[in-house]
Motif scaffolding. Structure first.
Motif, mmCIF file in Angstrom:
data_model
loop_
_atom_site.group_PDB
_atom_site.id
_atom_site.type_symbol
_atom_site.label_atom_id
_atom_site.label_comp_id
_atom_site.label_asym_id
_atom_site.label_seq_id
_atom_site.Cartn_x
_atom_site.Cartn_y
_atom_site.Cartn_z
ATOM 1 N N VAL A 170 -4.575 -0.188 9.436
ATOM 2 C CA VAL A 170 -4.379 1.262 9.348
ATOM 3 C C VAL A 170 -5.143 1.888 10.498
ATOM 4 C CG1 VAL A 170 -4.840 3.333 7.988
ATOM 5 C CG2 VAL A 170 -4.020 1.280 6.861
ATOM 6 N N THR A 171 -4.449 2.630 11.350
ATOM 7 C CA THR A 171 -5.064 3.231 12.523
ATOM 8 C C THR A 171 -5.696 4.575 12.170
ATOM 9 O OG1 THR A 171 -3.005 4.364 13.143
ATOM 10 C CG2 THR A 171 -3.326 2.107 13.944
ATOM 11 N N LYS A 172 -6.404 5.153 13.148
ATOM 12 C CA LYS A 172 -7.031 6.456 12.927
ATOM 13 C C LYS A 172 -6.009 7.579 12.795
ATOM 14 C CE LYS A 172 -11.468 5.431 15.108
ATOM 15 N NZ LYS A 172 -12.457 5.837 16.132
ATOM 16 N N LYS A 173 -4.783 7.321 13.205
ATOM 17 C CA LYS A 173 -3.709 8.302 13.041
ATOM 18 C C LYS A 173 -3.001 8.139 11.696
ATOM 19 C CE LYS A 173 -2.747 8.668 17.988
ATOM 20 N NZ LYS A 173 -1.709 8.539 19.052
ATOM 21 N N ASN A 174 -3.640 7.383 10.788
ATOM 22 C CA ASN A 174 -3.094 7.149 9.448
ATOM 23 C C ASN A 174 -1.710 6.498 9.506
ATOM 24 O OD1 ASN A 174 -5.399 8.369 8.354
ATOM 25 N ND2 ASN A 174 -4.446 10.392 8.371
ATOM 26 N N GLN A 175 -1.594 5.522 10.375
ATOM 27 C CA GLN A 175 -0.354 4.769 10.509
ATOM 28 C C GLN A 175 -0.610 3.308 10.144
ATOM 29 O OE1 GLN A 175 0.933 5.334 14.531
ATOM 30 N NE2 GLN A 175 1.664 7.425 14.190
ATOM 31 N N ARG A 176 0.319 2.756 9.431
ATOM 32 C CA ARG A 176 0.218 1.346 9.044
ATOM 33 C C ARG A 176 1.001 0.509 10.038
ATOM 34 N NH1 ARG A 176 3.173 -2.263 5.811
ATOM 35 N NH2 ARG A 176 4.728 -0.631 5.504
ATOM 36 N N LYS A 177 0.306 -0.461 10.637
ATOM 37 C CA LYS A 177 0.915 -1.310 11.651
ATOM 38 C C LYS A 177 0.805 -2.774 11.228
ATOM 39 C CE LYS A 177 1.778 2.029 14.614
ATOM 40 N NZ LYS A 177 3.164 2.383 15.038
ATOM 41 N N LEU A 178 1.845 -3.531 11.514
ATOM 42 C CA LEU A 178 1.879 -4.961 11.226
ATOM 43 C C LEU A 178 1.806 -5.709 12.555
ATOM 44 C CD1 LEU A 178 2.160 -6.721 8.650
ATOM 45 C CD2 LEU A 178 4.559 -6.989 9.220
ATOM 46 N N VAL A 179 0.688 -6.407 12.771
ATOM 47 C CA VAL A 179 0.442 -7.082 14.050
ATOM 48 C C VAL A 179 0.507 -8.584 13.826
ATOM 49 C CG1 VAL A 179 -1.126 -7.310 16.008
ATOM 50 C CG2 VAL A 179 -1.072 -5.171 14.695
ATOM 51 N N PRO A 180 1.392 -9.304 14.506
ATOM 52 C CA PRO A 180 1.427 -10.771 14.351
ATOM 53 C C PRO A 180 0.235 -11.424 15.050
ATOM 54 C CG PRO A 180 3.034 -10.062 15.974
ATOM 55 C CD PRO A 180 2.463 -8.815 15.388
ATOM 56 N N VAL B 274 0.860 -1.186 0.000
ATOM 57 C CA VAL B 274 0.000 0.000 0.000
ATOM 58 C C VAL B 274 0.895 1.234 0.000
ATOM 59 C CG1 VAL B 274 -1.833 1.234 1.220
ATOM 60 C CG2 VAL B 274 -1.759 -1.258 1.276
ATOM 61 N N PRO B 275 0.762 2.132 -0.974
ATOM 62 C CA PRO B 275 1.616 3.330 -0.986
ATOM 63 C C PRO B 275 1.340 4.224 0.219
ATOM 64 C CG PRO B 275 -0.122 3.501 -2.635
ATOM 65 C CD PRO B 275 -0.181 2.105 -2.108
ATOM 66 N N ARG B 276 2.294 5.055 0.536
ATOM 67 C CA ARG B 276 2.158 5.926 1.705
ATOM 68 C C ARG B 276 0.988 6.899 1.546
ATOM 69 N NH1 ARG B 276 5.481 6.859 5.889
ATOM 70 N NH2 ARG B 276 7.047 5.548 4.895
ATOM 71 N N SER B 277 0.724 7.309 0.313
ATOM 72 C CA SER B 277 -0.392 8.236 0.098
ATOM 73 C C SER B 277 -1.747 7.569 0.323
ATOM 74 C CB SER B 277 -0.337 8.798 -1.328
ATOM 75 O OG SER B 277 -0.402 7.741 -2.273
ATOM 76 N N GLY B 278 -1.790 6.235 0.233
ATOM 77 C CA GLY B 278 -3.039 5.513 0.425
ATOM 78 C C GLY B 278 -3.231 4.973 1.823
ATOM 79 N N GLN B 279 -2.300 5.242 2.719
ATOM 80 C CA GLN B 279 -2.407 4.755 4.093
ATOM 81 C C GLN B 279 -3.183 5.755 4.944
ATOM 82 O OE1 GLN B 279 1.568 3.902 5.441
ATOM 83 N NE2 GLN B 279 2.010 2.519 3.732
ATOM 84 N N LYS B 280 -4.456 5.891 4.632
ATOM 85 C CA LYS B 280 -5.332 6.827 5.348
ATOM 86 C C LYS B 280 -6.560 6.069 5.838
ATOM 87 C CE LYS B 280 -3.838 10.881 2.729
ATOM 88 N NZ LYS B 280 -4.263 12.005 1.875
ATOM 89 N N TYR B 281 -6.920 6.353 7.071
ATOM 90 C CA TYR B 281 -8.045 5.655 7.693
ATOM 91 C C TYR B 281 -9.351 5.961 6.976
ATOM 92 C CZ TYR B 281 -11.077 3.938 11.441
ATOM 93 O OH TYR B 281 -12.025 3.254 12.156
#
Length: 250
Positions: free
Chosen positions: A169-179, A91-98
Motif C-alpha cells: 500500500v503506497t502513500k497515495k493509498n493505492q494497492r499495488k501487486l509487485v512480482p 483487503v477491502p477498498r476502505s482499508g487500503q490506507k497507508y
C-alpha cells in the motif's frame, strides 16, 4: 445281481473317491481321500466380535453416538479454494490506507531490529541470512530495479507476502501487486537517533538567553534484497536454511 451290487456300491462312494480311483490304485486313493479331503482342517476367520451382554452393547452404542456428534460439531477447516472464494485474504477498498498500516510498520521495525541484533550495524552474510528468513509483513520496501521500468521507484508497506509477489500500500493509498521475479527491493531499517545540544547563558537573569541547538541524525541500515532469491512463503522461509550460491542476476 453282482453287477447291480457293484454299481450301487460305486454310487454310494463320494464323488472325490470315484475321481481319484481313476488315477490311482485303491490304497493310494484311500490314503489321499482320508488325509487330504476327509481329515483336512478348515480354518475359519470370525467375521464379528464375540457376543457380549446387552449392557455392554448399549454402552458401545452410546459412545459411538457421542463420538459421531462430537465430530459433527467440530468445524471442518476450509480449503484454499474456499478461502479464496470467500475473500478472506482480500483487503477491502476502505482499508487500503497507508495510515492504517503505519503502526504495523513500526512493529516490524522493532521485530527486525530484534532479529538482526548487533549485525544490524555490521551487515554481512549473517545479517543477509537472517533477513531472508524474516517475515516482511509490515516492511516498507522500495523497488530499485525491475524488469518493468514503470515499477522502479514504487514504495509502500507490505500488507501481503505471498510466494511470488509483494502486495503493498503506497502513500497515495493505492494497492499495488509487485512480482518478486526480476525485482530488487530496498529496505531501510533506521537505527537509534542521537541528539546533541549546546546551551549558553547571559550575565543577568532577566536578559538570560538560551540557545539550544538540537541536531537529530537518523542513521539507517539499507538492504537490497533480490526477489528471486526468496520466492517462498513467509512461513516456509522461517524454517529454510539459505546457502550462498552463484546467481546470474548478480
Amino acid at each position: 445281481m453282482e453287477s447291480t451290487s457293484q454299481s450301487s456300491s460305486k454310487n454310494q462312494q463320494p464323488i472325490a473317491a470315484v475321481l481319484l480311483s481313476r488315477a490311482h490304485d485303491p490304497e493310494e486313493t484311500k490314503r489321499i481321500l482320508t488325509e487330504k479331503i476327509q481329515q483336512r482342517p478348515l480354518f475359519l476367520t470370525p467375521s464379528s466380535p464375540p457376543p457380549s451382554d446387552a449392557r455392554a452393547a448399549r454402552r458401545r452404542e452410546r459412545e459411538k453416538k457421542r463420538l459421531s456428534r462430537k465430530k459433527a460439531l467440530k468445524p471442518k477447516p476450509l480449503s484454499a479454494n474456499e478461502r479464496r472464494k470467500l475473500g478472506l485474504y482480500d483487503v477491502p477498498r476502505s482499508g487500503q490506507k497507508y495510515v492504517l498500516f503505519e503502526p504495523l510498520h513500526q512493529l516490524w521495525l522493532g521485530y527486525i531490529r530484534e532479529i538482526l541484533g548487533n549485525e544490524i550495524h555490521t551487515g554481512g552474510e549473517g545479517a543477509a541470512s537472517k533477513l531472508t528468513s524474516a517475515d516482511f509483513h509490515g516492511a516498507e520496501v522500495e523497488v530499485v530495479r525491475s524488469g518493468c521500468v514503470s515499477r522502479v521507484g514504487l514504495k509502500g508497506i507490505v500488507i501481503k507476502d505471498s510466494r511470488f509477489t509483494f502486495e503493498v500500500v503506497t502513500k497515495k493509498n493505492q494497492r499495488k501487486l509487485v512480482p518478486k521475479e526480476g525485482t530488487v527491493f530496498r529496505i531501510e531499517v533506521p537505527l537509534a537517533t542521537t541528539v546533541t545540544g549546546t546551551v549558553e547563558e547571559g550575565r543577568s537573569v532577566d536578559n538570560k538567553q538560551q540557545q539550544q541547538q538540537t541536531e537529530a541524525e537518523e542513521q539507517k541500515m539499507i538492504f537490497e534484497v533480490h526477489g528471486e532469491q526468496f520466492q517462498f512463503r513467509s512461513a516456509d522461509r522461517a524454517n529454510k536454511k539459505f546457502r550462498s550460491h552463484f546467481s546470474k542476476i548478480l
